[in-house]
Write a protein that holds these residues in place. Structure first.
Motif, PDB file in Angstrom:
ATOM      1  N   THR A 130     -12.020  -5.691 -11.041  1.00 17.42           N
ATOM      2  CA  THR A 130     -13.105  -4.912 -10.941  1.00 17.42           C
ATOM      3  C   THR A 130     -14.307  -4.795 -11.918  1.00 17.42           C
ATOM      4  O   THR A 130     -13.916  -5.348 -13.009  1.00 17.42           O
ATOM      5  CB  THR A 130     -12.506  -3.435 -10.692  1.00 17.42           C
ATOM      6  N   MET A 162     -16.340  -1.258  -8.551  1.00 16.32           N
ATOM      7  CA  MET A 162     -15.485  -0.076  -8.600  1.00 16.32           C
ATOM      8  C   MET A 162     -16.128   0.850  -9.901  1.00 16.32           C
ATOM      9  O   MET A 162     -16.346   0.407 -10.842  1.00 16.32           O
ATOM     10  CB  MET A 162     -14.012  -0.194  -8.874  1.00 16.32           C
ATOM     11  N   ALA A 198      -3.178   5.510  -6.186  1.00 14.70           N
ATOM     12  CA  ALA A 198      -3.664   4.411  -5.257  1.00 14.70           C
ATOM     13  C   ALA A 198      -2.463   3.448  -5.172  1.00 14.70           C
ATOM     14  O   ALA A 198      -2.128   2.934  -4.231  1.00 14.70           O
ATOM     15  CB  ALA A 198      -5.001   3.854  -5.686  1.00 14.70           C
ATOM     16  N   LEU A 234      -6.287  -0.202  -2.229  1.00 13.55           N
ATOM     17  CA  LEU A 234      -5.909  -0.231  -1.107  1.00 13.55           C
ATOM     18  C   LEU A 234      -6.468  -1.442  -0.452  1.00 13.55           C
ATOM     19  O   LEU A 234      -5.728  -2.336   0.390  1.00 13.55           O
ATOM     20  CB  LEU A 234      -6.225   0.860  -0.160  1.00 13.55           C
ATOM     21  N   GLU A 235      -7.481  -1.972  -0.518  1.00 11.06           N
ATOM     22  CA  GLU A 235      -8.044  -3.122  -0.081  1.00 11.06           C
ATOM     23  C   GLU A 235      -7.229  -4.440  -0.724  1.00 11.06           C
ATOM     24  O   GLU A 235      -7.126  -5.214   0.076  1.00 11.06           O
ATOM     25  CB  GLU A 235      -9.589  -3.366  -0.442  1.00 11.06           C
ATOM     26  N   GLN A 244      -4.049  -4.201  -2.134  1.00 12.74           N
ATOM     27  CA  GLN A 244      -2.817  -4.324  -1.973  1.00 12.74           C
ATOM     28  C   GLN A 244      -2.112  -5.059  -2.650  1.00 12.74           C
ATOM     29  O   GLN A 244      -1.141  -5.880  -2.762  1.00 12.74           O
ATOM     30  CB  GLN A 244      -2.558  -4.957  -0.538  1.00 12.74           C
ATOM     31  N   ALA A 289     -12.528   8.208  -4.992  1.00 12.57           N
ATOM     32  CA  ALA A 289     -12.547   7.525  -3.766  1.00 12.57           C
ATOM     33  C   ALA A 289     -12.996   6.073  -3.996  1.00 12.57           C
ATOM     34  O   ALA A 289     -12.289   5.247  -3.413  1.00 12.57           O
ATOM     35  CB  ALA A 289     -13.604   8.282  -3.157  1.00 12.57           C
ATOM     36  N   SER A 290     -13.579   5.559  -5.056  1.00 12.16           N
ATOM     37  CA  SER A 290     -14.070   4.287  -5.245  1.00 12.16           C
ATOM     38  C   SER A 290     -12.772   3.667  -5.722  1.00 12.16           C
ATOM     39  O   SER A 290     -12.373   2.240  -5.258  1.00 12.16           O
ATOM     40  CB  SER A 290     -15.034   4.132  -6.390  1.00 12.16           C
ATOM     41  N   ARG A 347      -9.467   4.378  -5.067  1.00 18.87           N
ATOM     42  CA  ARG A 347      -8.616   4.238  -4.180  1.00 18.87           C
ATOM     43  C   ARG A 347      -8.990   3.156  -3.073  1.00 18.87           C
ATOM     44  O   ARG A 347      -8.025   2.330  -2.458  1.00 18.87           O
ATOM     45  CB  ARG A 347      -8.517   5.603  -3.248  1.00 18.87           C
ATOM     46  N   ARG A 348     -10.108   3.060  -2.588  1.00 23.96           N
ATOM     47  CA  ARG A 348     -10.665   1.890  -1.649  1.00 23.96           C
ATOM     48  C   ARG A 348     -10.494   0.827  -2.197  1.00 23.96           C
ATOM     49  O   ARG A 348     -10.033  -0.239  -1.571  1.00 23.96           O
ATOM     50  CB  ARG A 348     -12.105   2.393  -1.578  1.00 23.96           C
ATOM     51  N   ALA A 349     -10.641   0.641  -3.606  1.00 22.38           N
ATOM     52  CA  ALA A 349     -10.631  -0.897  -4.185  1.00 22.38           C
ATOM     53  C   ALA A 349      -9.166  -1.389  -4.346  1.00 22.38           C
ATOM     54  O   ALA A 349      -8.786  -2.409  -3.875  1.00 22.38           O
ATOM     55  CB  ALA A 349     -11.161  -0.870  -5.572  1.00 22.38           C
TER      56      ALA A 349
END
Length: 316
Positions: free
Chosen positions: A30, A50, A107, A63-64, A66, A56-57, A59-61
């Motif tokens: 990131t 990120m 996350a 989870l994408e 994995q 939120a930023s 978590r999104r990064a």
């Protein structure tokens, strides 16, 4: 493995990406800017934007990506330190070590990540009494000066949250090397060159150093080695300021540092700076050597100052 580096364009992260790519891992790093993303991609990783202070930023990064391994190297330490207002200087980094760490761990748990590695720090955080060199079993300083209490609390939080989640917290010593304040063109090195960094009082404060490349190598080792816990990542030779500062000046061809009484220095660098220079304790790397299978390339700051500060800086 799929490895996610929060702070992939930072001081340690930028060195981690090519090392992990070369080892065959799928690396996502990131950054906060397009320039940072470009550096990650150039090193063979996948870059994502990120915000390390936004849940939120984060978590999104994560989870994408994995990831199977998550490495937290987020800090915000650029610019000049104000030792009198230490907590203010570290405010963003403190947030990354508290809310950022919590968000990354949450996350990672949601993504099913099996291993978490978090950057911490060792140095002024050690208790300033008792043995000259501390291990991971020794407590953090219970009596740190008021101007650094939030920073110490943030470090403690990052470590406790990491270990509670089954992860590894790597306590890096004082960084030096290319791109660092104590490196070619860096703020502290230039101050030493101008004789603006004096030996305060008796200069008995003990520091432990870590070359930036040794920090990256230790993190790579922690990807596959070591049980959950805290690890000091430092060289083999803790040293008092009165010992290492003159050697640093000599290594870069500068005049010897001046000496300043503690009461005079207190007006310039505050109580925090004086305590760091006069009563700090060093750290042992025995646990990291035994459990991570890691050895510092620069076993002593002596050779590191001669050879590892940056191009053209070492003594002949």
């Amino acid at each position: 493995m799929r490895i996610f580096i929060a702070g992939g364009s930072g001081a340690v992260g930028s060195r981690l990406v090519p090392l992990l790519v070369a080892a065959g891992h799928d690396v996502t790093g990131t950054a906060r800017s397009d320039d940072g993303i470009g550096r990650i991609r150039a090193a063979g990783g996948r870059g994502v934007i990120m915000d390390g202070t936004d849940e939120a930023s984060i978590r999104r990064a994560v989870l994408e990506a994995q990831p199977e391994v998550l490495v937290h190297q987020l800090t915000s330490l650029s610019g000049k330190f104000d030792f009198k207002r230490f907590d203010e200087t570290f405010a963003v980094t403190n947030a990354m070590r508290t809310r950022g760490t919590d968000a990354l761990i949450a996350a990672a748990r949601e993504a099913g990540t099996g291993r978490v590695i978090v950057q911490s720090y060792t140095g002024w955080t050690n208790e300033h009494t008792g043995s000259r060199v501390k291990t991971e079993a020794d407590p953090l300083d219970p009596n740190t000066v008021p101007s650094a209490r939030k920073a110490l609390a943030a470090i403690a939080h990052a470590e406790q949250a990491t270990v509670a989640a089954g992860g590894l917290a790597l306590r890096f010593g004082n960084f030096y090397g290319p791109g660092q304040s104590l490196g070619e063109g860096g703020q502290m090195l230039e101050s030493v060159r101008r004789r603006q960094v004096p030996i305060v009082g008796d200069g008995a404060g003990v520091w432990s150093f870590c070359h930036i490349d040794d920090a990256a190598a230790a993190t790579v080792a922690a990807v596959t080695h070591g049980a959950s816990g805290v690890y000091n990542i430092v060289d083999d030779e803790p040293a008092a300021v009165a010992e290492w500062l003159p050697e640093l000046a000599r290594a870069i061809g500068a005049k010897p540092p001046m000496r300043v009484p503690a009461w005079v220095a207190r007006t310039m660098i505050g109580e925090f700076g004086v305590s760091w220079m006069t009563t700090a304790r060093g750290s042992s790397n025995a646990k990291a050597k035994a459990e991570l299978g890691w050895r510092p390339r620069y076993a002593s700051w002596r050779e590191g100052f001669r050879e590892g500060l940056g191009t053209g800086l070492g003594a002949a």
